[in-house]
Design a protein around this motif. Structure first.
Motif, short mmCIF file in Angstrom:
data_model
loop_
_atom_site.label_atom_id
_atom_site.label_comp_id
_atom_site.label_asym_id
_atom_site.label_seq_id
_atom_site.Cartn_x
_atom_site.Cartn_y
_atom_site.Cartn_z
N GLY A 61 93.06 34.89 36.27
CA GLY A 61 93.76 33.42 35.47
C GLY A 61 92.64 33.06 34.44
O GLY A 61 93.18 31.85 33.88
N VAL A 62 91.51 33.70 34.17
CA VAL A 62 90.59 33.18 33.22
C VAL A 62 90.96 33.78 31.92
O VAL A 62 91.50 34.88 31.74
CB VAL A 62 89.18 33.16 33.50
N SER A 63 90.48 33.05 30.80
CA SER A 63 90.58 33.74 29.50
C SER A 63 90.15 34.88 29.41
O SER A 63 89.03 35.31 29.90
CB SER A 63 90.03 32.48 28.65
N MET A 64 90.73 35.81 28.60
CA MET A 64 90.37 37.10 28.61
C MET A 64 89.23 37.57 27.52
O MET A 64 88.96 38.67 27.32
CB MET A 64 91.48 38.11 27.94
N HIS A 65 88.58 36.53 27.25
CA HIS A 65 87.33 36.64 26.29
C HIS A 65 86.52 37.35 27.15
O HIS A 65 86.12 37.00 28.36
CB HIS A 65 86.63 35.22 25.59
N THR A 66 85.75 38.12 26.65
CA THR A 66 84.77 38.98 27.41
C THR A 66 83.60 38.11 28.12
O THR A 66 83.23 38.28 29.12
CB THR A 66 84.07 40.07 26.70
N GLY A 116 86.21 48.72 35.63
CA GLY A 116 84.91 48.77 35.03
C GLY A 116 84.61 47.88 33.87
O GLY A 116 83.91 48.37 33.05
N GLY A 117 85.49 47.00 33.49
CA GLY A 117 85.37 46.16 32.27
C GLY A 117 84.39 45.27 32.47
O GLY A 117 83.47 45.31 33.44
N PRO A 118 84.34 44.16 31.76
CA PRO A 118 83.03 43.22 31.68
C PRO A 118 83.28 42.48 33.02
O PRO A 118 81.98 42.25 33.49
CB PRO A 118 83.51 42.24 30.51
N THR A 119 84.37 42.23 33.53
CA THR A 119 84.26 41.53 34.73
C THR A 119 83.92 42.34 36.04
O THR A 119 83.02 41.92 36.67
CB THR A 119 85.86 41.06 35.22
N GLY A 120 84.29 43.61 36.05
CA GLY A 120 83.81 44.38 37.21
C GLY A 120 82.55 44.91 37.06
O GLY A 120 81.74 44.85 37.88
N GLY A 121 82.16 45.37 35.74
CA GLY A 121 80.67 45.53 35.67
C GLY A 121 79.67 44.41 36.01
O GLY A 121 78.74 44.63 36.47
N SER A 122 80.12 43.11 35.29
CA SER A 122 79.17 41.99 35.68
C SER A 122 79.05 41.80 37.28
O SER A 122 77.96 41.44 37.68
CB SER A 122 79.72 40.83 35.24
N THR A 161 88.82 45.94 26.47
CA THR A 161 87.54 45.84 25.78
C THR A 161 87.08 47.13 25.07
O THR A 161 86.36 46.88 23.78
CB THR A 161 86.44 45.43 26.70
N LYS A 162 87.59 48.41 25.29
CA LYS A 162 87.36 49.50 24.55
C LYS A 162 87.71 49.38 22.96
O LYS A 162 87.38 50.24 22.20
CB LYS A 162 87.87 50.74 25.10
N LYS A 163 88.83 48.68 22.65
CA LYS A 163 89.20 48.42 21.33
C LYS A 163 88.65 47.23 20.61
O LYS A 163 89.12 47.00 19.49
CB LYS A 163 90.76 48.25 21.44
N ALA A 164 87.95 46.48 21.44
CA ALA A 164 87.63 45.05 20.86
C ALA A 164 86.10 45.43 19.96
O ALA A 164 85.28 46.43 20.21
CB ALA A 164 87.03 44.19 21.93
N TRP A 165 85.83 44.18 19.25
CA TRP A 165 84.68 43.79 18.28
C TRP A 165 84.37 42.54 18.86
O TRP A 165 85.34 41.68 18.63
CB TRP A 165 84.79 43.98 16.83
N MET A 166 83.38 42.15 19.22
CA MET A 166 82.67 40.88 19.64
C MET A 166 81.81 40.31 18.86
O MET A 166 80.38 40.66 18.76
CB MET A 166 82.27 40.81 21.15
N ASP A 167 82.10 39.21 17.99
CA ASP A 167 81.37 38.25 17.32
C ASP A 167 81.18 37.01 17.98
O ASP A 167 80.46 36.25 17.52
CB ASP A 167 81.63 38.32 15.94
N ASN A 168 81.65 36.94 19.01
CA ASN A 168 81.67 35.57 19.73
C ASN A 168 80.99 35.59 21.40
O ASN A 168 81.31 34.92 22.13
CB ASN A 168 83.05 34.97 19.85
N HIS A 169 80.23 36.99 21.63
CA HIS A 169 79.84 36.89 22.72
C HIS A 169 78.11 36.38 22.74
O HIS A 169 77.20 37.05 21.99
CB HIS A 169 79.60 38.41 22.96
N TYR A 170 78.06 35.42 23.34
CA TYR A 170 76.67 34.57 23.31
C TYR A 170 75.45 35.41 23.66
O TYR A 170 75.57 36.32 24.35
CB TYR A 170 76.82 33.55 24.32
N GLY A 171 74.41 35.50 22.68
CA GLY A 171 73.21 36.37 23.06
C GLY A 171 73.30 37.60 22.44
O GLY A 171 72.42 38.26 22.48
N VAL A 172 74.51 38.05 21.88
CA VAL A 172 74.71 39.14 21.31
C VAL A 172 75.18 39.02 19.84
O VAL A 172 76.14 38.48 19.54
CB VAL A 172 75.61 40.05 22.01
N ASP A 173 74.60 39.49 18.85
CA ASP A 173 74.79 39.62 17.36
C ASP A 173 75.74 40.68 17.02
O ASP A 173 75.39 41.73 16.08
CB ASP A 173 73.45 39.56 16.57
N GLY A 174 76.85 40.55 17.57
CA GLY A 174 78.11 41.46 17.09
C GLY A 174 77.95 42.75 17.97
O GLY A 174 76.81 43.50 17.99
#
Length: 188
Positions: free
Chosen positions: A152-157, A9-15, A37-50
């Motif tokens: 095999g894809v990069s683990m960036h959300t 149920g992470g970003p892959t499964g949810g999407s 992802t439960k431990k992450a902070w994203m400032d690099n997710h397009y369209g989302v301001d942190g």
């Protein structure tokens, strides 16, 4: 019987769930609540301001559930294939049947290896083993697909979410017998 059961149920499964359920496919996510992802902070997710990982996961789950995805907590212990039917078993004794299963298990390949899905060495740092998939996300087992970091894809959300969507669209297209496209248009 589900059209698609998604393990993770992470970003892959949810999407993947969002696209599948929005397309009218009966979709179930089995989430073990262990997404990194439960431990992450994203400032690099397009369209989302942190955004915090927990918030990103919650928003994604709400989106998928809004379109009909069923979401249960559990740990998948086995998947058995009988013809075109996949039976997914959880540690708490539940079983779920589907035509297609997407493995969206992040960095964990143990389930794939247990059920005979071919794995290969990983290429990302700290990812030792990934599932061997074709360009569409299919594994060596009919009806079993993989997406995200485990594929095999990069683990960036942002990348894993896109890969989950890609695999879901490929499955939807296979089910429908024609290429599926999901584009919403502003009303007004």
């Amino acid at each position: 019987m589900y059209d698609i059961v998604i393990v993770g149920g992470g970003p892959t499964g949810g999407s993947a769930a969002l696209f599948a359920s929005k397309a009218g496919k009966k979709t179930l996510v089995i989430d073990n609540q262990k997404s990194v992802t439960k431990k992450a902070w994203m400032d690099n997710h397009y369209g989302v301001d942190g955004i915090s990982g927990p918030d990103l996961l919650e928003v994604g789950k709400k989106q998928a559930v809004k379109f009909g995805t069923e979401w249960v907590e559990g740990e998948v212990s086995d998947i058995q294939t009988d013809g075109d039917k996949q039976t997914v078993y959880t540690e708490d004794g539940n079983t779920y049947e589907a035509t297609h299963v997407i493995l969206a298990t992040g960095m964990v390949a143990a389930l794939a290896e247990k059920i005979g899905v071919r794995t290969i060495p990983g290429t990302e740092p700290r990812i030792k083993t990934i599932i061997d998939v074709n360009a569409e996300g299919q594994t060596n087992k009919k009806g079993i697909w993989a997406a995200g970091t485990i594929a095999g894809v990069s683990m960036h959300t942002i990348i894993t979410a896109g890969d989950g969507a890609k695999v879901a669209i490929n499955i939807i297209s296979e089910i429908n017998g024609e290429r599926y496209v999901d584009h919403d248009i502003l009303k007004g």
